[in-house]
Scaffold this active site. Structure first.
Site, PDB file in Angstrom:
ATOM      1  CE  LYS A  71       0.165   4.746   1.295  1.00 28.91           C
ATOM      2  NZ  LYS A  71       0.223   5.482   0.116  1.00 28.91           N
TER       3      LYS A  71
ATOM      4  CG  HIS B 226       0.620   5.764  -5.637  1.00 24.02           C
ATOM      5  ND1 HIS B 226       0.540   4.492  -5.522  1.00 24.02           N
ATOM      6  CD2 HIS B 226       1.618   6.037  -4.595  1.00 24.02           C
ATOM      7  CE1 HIS B 226       0.876   3.794  -4.562  1.00 24.02           C
ATOM      8  NE2 HIS B 226       1.575   4.922  -3.918  1.00 24.02           N
TER       9      HIS B 226
ATOM     10  CG  HIS C 111       6.441  10.252  -0.017  1.00 19.44           C
ATOM     11  ND1 HIS C 111       6.308   9.252   0.766  1.00 19.44           N
ATOM     12  CD2 HIS C 111       5.542  10.000  -1.331  1.00 19.44           C
ATOM     13  CE1 HIS C 111       5.483   8.148   0.410  1.00 19.44           C
ATOM     14  NE2 HIS C 111       5.307   8.712  -0.853  1.00 19.44           N
TER      15      HIS C 111
ATOM     16  CG  HIS D 277       0.364   9.761  -2.386  1.00 19.57           C
ATOM     17  ND1 HIS D 277       0.002   8.524  -2.549  1.00 19.57           N
ATOM     18  CD2 HIS D 277       1.921   9.820  -2.016  1.00 19.57           C
ATOM     19  CE1 HIS D 277       1.090   7.683  -2.057  1.00 19.57           C
ATOM     20  NE2 HIS D 277       2.212   8.420  -1.757  1.00 19.57           N
TER      21      HIS D 277
ATOM     22  CG  ASP E 297       4.099   8.547  -4.886  1.00 16.89           C
ATOM     23  OD1 ASP E 297       4.603   8.796  -3.568  1.00 16.89           O
ATOM     24  OD2 ASP E 297       4.372   7.684  -5.422  1.00 16.89           O
TER      25      ASP E 297
ATOM     26  CG  HIS F 150       1.847   1.113  -1.879  1.00 14.47           C
ATOM     27  ND1 HIS F 150       2.595   2.142  -2.468  1.00 14.47           N
ATOM     28  CD2 HIS F 150       2.016  -0.014  -2.648  1.00 14.47           C
ATOM     29  CE1 HIS F 150       3.577   1.620  -3.339  1.00 14.47           C
ATOM     30  NE2 HIS F 150       2.957   0.431  -3.518  1.00 14.47           N
TER      31      HIS F 150
HETATM   32  C1  NCD Z   1       7.877   6.437  -2.241  1.00 17.69           C
HETATM   33  C2  NCD Z   1       8.831   6.865  -1.192  1.00 17.69           C
HETATM   34  O1  NCD Z   1       9.801   7.062  -1.793  1.00 17.69           O
HETATM   35  O2  NCD Z   1       8.565   7.020   0.063  1.00 17.69           O
HETATM   36  N1  NCD Z   1       7.996   5.878  -3.291  1.00 17.69           N
HETATM   37  C3  NCD Z   1       7.837   5.843  -4.589  1.00 17.69           C
HETATM   38  O3  NCD Z   1       8.376   5.317  -5.469  1.00 17.69           O
HETATM   39  N2  NCD Z   1       6.555   6.350  -4.745  1.00 17.69           N
HETATM   40  C4  NCD Z   1       6.871   5.288  -1.464  1.00 17.69           C
HETATM   41  C5  NCD Z   1       5.452   5.201  -2.196  1.00 17.69           C
HETATM   42  O4  NCD Z   1       4.701   5.991  -2.179  1.00 17.69           O
HETATM   43  O5  NCD Z   1       5.462   4.087  -2.742  1.00 17.69           O
HETATM   44 ZN    ZN Z   2       4.007   7.679  -2.220  1.00 13.26          ZN
END
Ligand code: NCD
Ligand code: ZN
Length: 346
Positions: free
Chosen positions: A99, A174, A16, A14, A247, A136
């Protein structure tokens, strides 16, 4: 005393990576993972196979030459997702998973699902074709307390979806509560759960006690200490259903340090050093590899990475930047609050 760990190359289930200047800045910090599930919550979101393929190529272009990382793309499920596009993108090897964001649950989730009945045909097609759903798991009902949103989601949404769609492979993304741990344990081989690095380290006091600390604010928000301990127990258990999804979610400091700041912790640079510290503290160094390198691959039906990484415990702490630069902006690196003696060797 163990002071050297030689384990299969870890995966991040996971992650970003964003786009543009942020992608260029953060991608090198995840380049040493083997595979990473790439979140599709760009603006606009990645909703079609063609968009996922193009994003995949932008990620490869942002990685250092020869980097091990193989991005595993996902599609962002919306009320309008076409089941045929999902199945074709999976069949063609463009995507690894889909997702599900409840609309409005987190950063860039405005296009998320508003009505779970509308996506029923997609979920049924995914169950049939073996495409995993990454979830999520928070309700967005404003009447539900933010600290209860995961537990309520399990009862109101997740369990009904799983009962109505036998065979659907689901990853609870998460997880942050003992309720999430218990529900994950109640499932069979078709249910997995990722746990982040930061939720093993912080509880909600880190965000709120003695001053407000926006860099510890993420979603799902960290819960009370008993939940953190349940997550530690799950992650260090070696159980196949639990695996690493960092995450790592970078935001510029300008976006975090606001009256209404963004959610997300940027943990990519120091994740493996933090995890080695956590697992050693819990007497579970021998189970670190299962959590970071074996269980997730097995859930996704992939072999473990063939090559290995080495972590060495030294007398002097590893040095990580407190922040990195993305374009003209800074992005703060997650501070675990303790020195990191486990060094990730190149
Ligand atoms: C994530 C993001 O910033 O894209 N933020 C987070 O707090 N984890 C989005 C997510 O995974 O919920
Ligand atoms: Zn995330």
């Amino acid at each position: 005393m163990t002071d050297m760990l030689d384990i299969r190359r870890p995966d991040d289930w996971h992650l970003h990576l964003r786009d543009g200047a942020m992608l260029s800045a953060v991608a090198p910090h995840s380049a040493g993972f083997g595979r990473a599930i790439i979140m599709p919550n760009l603006v606009p979101p990645v909703v079609t196979g063609a968009q996922a393929a193009a994003y995949h190529d932008r990620i490869l272009a942002a990685l250092p030459k020869g980097a091990p990382l193989q991005p595993q793309m996902t599609l962002y499920l919306t009320d309008g997702t076409d089941p045929a596009d999902v199945i074709a993108a999976h069949r063609d090897g463009i995507i690894r998973a889909v997702k599900l964001y409840p609309a409005g649950a987190t950063t860039n989730s405005a296009s998320g699902v508003t009505d779970f009945d509308r996506v029923r045909p997609v979920l049924e097609a995914m169950a049939e074709a073996g495409v995993p759903l990454c979830v999520h798991g928070e309700v967005t009902d404003p009447s539900v307390d933010i600290f209860d949103r995961e537990a309520v989601f399990i009862d109101r949404v997740l369990d009904p979806i799983r009962r109505a769609t036998p065979g659907l492979r689901v990853v609870m993304e998460h997880i942050t509560t003992s309720d999430g741990v218990a529900y994950a344990r109640s499932g069979g081989d078709d249910l997995g759960a990722t746990i982040t690095t930061h939720h093993l380290v912080i509880n909600r006091n880190a965000i709120l006690a003695g001053g407000i600390r926006p860099h510890y604010y993420c979603l799902p928000v960290a819960k009370r200490e008993s939940h953190r301990l349940a997550l530690r127990d799950a992650a260090t258990s070696g159980e196949a259903r639990f695996f690493l999804g960092t995450d790592s979610a970078p935001h510029t400091d300008a976006a975090k340090l606001q009256p209404c700041g963004c959610a997300g912790c940027f943990t990519a640079p120091n994740t493996m050093s933090i995890l080695a510290h956590v697992f050693e503290e819990d007497g579970a160094l021998d189970r670190l590899e299962a959590f970071t390198s074996l269980n997730g691959a097995a859930f996704y039906g992939l072999p473990a990475n063939a090559d290995r990484i080495r972590l060495t415990k030294r007398d002097v702490p590893a040095r990580y930047p407190t922040s990195i630069t993305a374009g003209d902006e800074s992005v703060t690196v997650f501070d675990p609050g303790f020195p990191l003696y486990w060094h990730l060797e190149d």
